[in-house]
Design an enzyme around this catalytic site. Structure first.
Site, PDB file in Angstrom:
ATOM      1  N   HIS A 192       0.838  -1.205   0.000  1.00 21.64           N
ATOM      2  CA  HIS A 192       0.000   0.000   0.000  1.00 21.64           C
ATOM      3  C   HIS A 192       0.875   1.258   0.000  1.00 21.64           C
ATOM      4  CE1 HIS A 192      -3.235  -2.631   2.012  1.00 21.64           C
ATOM      5  NE2 HIS A 192      -3.823  -2.145   0.931  1.00 21.64           N
ATOM      6  N   CYS A 222      -2.545   0.066   9.822  1.00 19.18           N
ATOM      7  CA  CYS A 222      -3.670  -0.743   9.332  1.00 19.18           C
ATOM      8  C   CYS A 222      -4.480  -1.392  10.430  1.00 19.18           C
ATOM      9  CB  CYS A 222      -3.206  -1.761   8.302  1.00 19.18           C
ATOM     10  SG  CYS A 222      -2.019  -2.908   8.897  1.00 19.18           S
TER      11      CYS A 222
HETATM   12  C1  CIR Z   1      -3.647  -7.961   3.014  1.00 18.68           C
HETATM   13  O1  CIR Z   1      -2.886  -8.426   2.179  1.00 18.68           O
HETATM   14  O2  CIR Z   1      -4.676  -7.384   2.693  1.00 18.68           O
HETATM   15  C2  CIR Z   1      -3.301  -8.136   4.484  1.00 18.68           C
HETATM   16  N1  CIR Z   1      -2.628  -9.372   4.669  1.00 18.68           N
HETATM   17  C3  CIR Z   1      -2.446  -6.985   4.985  1.00 18.68           C
HETATM   18  C4  CIR Z   1      -3.145  -5.658   4.946  1.00 18.68           C
HETATM   19  C5  CIR Z   1      -2.337  -4.558   5.523  1.00 18.68           C
HETATM   20  N2  CIR Z   1      -3.011  -3.327   5.406  1.00 18.68           N
HETATM   21  C6  CIR Z   1      -2.426  -2.136   5.491  1.00 18.68           C
HETATM   22  O3  CIR Z   1      -1.215  -2.067   5.615  1.00 18.68           O
HETATM   23  N3  CIR Z   1      -3.180  -1.071   5.371  1.00 18.68           N
END
Ligand code: CIR
Length: 254
Positions: free
Chosen positions: A160, A247
């Site tokens: 991201h 997140c």
């Molecule tokens: C994903 O791949 O969607 C999750 N394993 C990790 C999401 C992390 N989100 C973020 O950094 N905003």
């Protein structure tokens, strides 16, 4: 007092989505302990933490930031680019409806909150595998009448935009120059991650300081050298799920 919405770690976190890192076993009990230590850090920085119960069938649901972008005037409900994460969104919509006008991102657009960096009245949005050009245009049409500017910022080598750049304080950003070009943030003070800690660009600013992973001590020194208070947290199990500090919460003004 800002509200920090969190969601307990799912017992199925071991089946999380992974894009840039290899799968490793995740210790669920340790992940839960780390997550509650993270919530305590938010509390110490002045947030009221509201924790939602775990979603046993949604492995990535602890990463609640991706489900919405909450501004003072409106909440934009995300439409994650990975379909496995879309069922995380409706409960968040119901939580936000009493406090904001809620506007969804509609198909075919996709958007994840991790790609949206809010700095004052500017939304920097990273086009990514998870956030489409159509999603960015939908955000633009929602927020432009409210006086915001939307700027698309390309990045590389991470999931991201906020894996590459985050806000440390008013006018101060932390970034990895190998992932995002600093030229997009003209007029802002830019702190580079330590070259030995390429994944250290994700810090969470709230209240009187930043929440920051204890895994990155050299970058922490650079942040503290700016006079910024750091609440260091061990989130090593959540890092294995490609998570980070921003997140794990959705922070908004009451
Ligand atoms: C994903 O791949 O969607 C999750 N394993 C990790 C999401 C992390 N989100 C973020 O950094 N905003």
């Amino acid at each position: 007092m800002p509200i920090a919405l969190t969601r307990e770690v799912s017992p199925s976190i071991g089946a999380c989505e992974l894009t840039f890192i290899e799968r490793q076993p995740i210790d669920f009990d340790r992940a839960r302990t780390q997550h509650s230590d993270y919530e305590m850090a938010l509390y110490r920085l002045g947030c009221e933490v509201r924790r939602l119960p775990a979603e046993p069938t949604l492995p990535d649901s602890v990463f609640i930031e991706d489900t919405a972008v909450v501004l003072d005037e409106v909440a934009i409900l995300a439409r994650p680019g990975t379909p496995t994460r879309r069922p995380e969104v409706p409960t968040i919509g119901r939580m936000l409806e009493p406090v904001r006008r809620v506007v969804p991102i509609n198909p075919p657009g996709t958007l994840e909150g991790g790609d949206v960096l809010v700095v004052g009245k500017t939304l920097y949005i990273g086009p990514s595998r998870r956030t489409s050009a159509n999603g960015i245009e939908q955000v633009r049409s929602i927020v432009t009448p409210l006086g915001y500017t939307v700027q698309a910022v390309p990045f590389q080598g991470c999931l991201h935009l906020k894996s590459a750049v985050t806000r440390l304080a008013d006018g101060v950003l932390l970034f990895n120059p190998k992932m995002v070009d600093g030229k997009h943030f003209e007029g802002l003070d830019l702190v580079e991650v330590d070259p030995g800690e390429p994944h250290a660009a994700n810090a969470l600013r709230t209240g009187g300081g930043v929440v920051f992973p204890s895994t990155y001590p050299e970058t922490r020194k650079r942040i503290e050298a700016k006079g910024i208070y750091v609440e260091a947290v061990d989130i090593s199990e959540l890092l294995k799920a490609e998570g980070a500090v921003t997140c794990c919460s959705l922070i908004y003004n009451n």
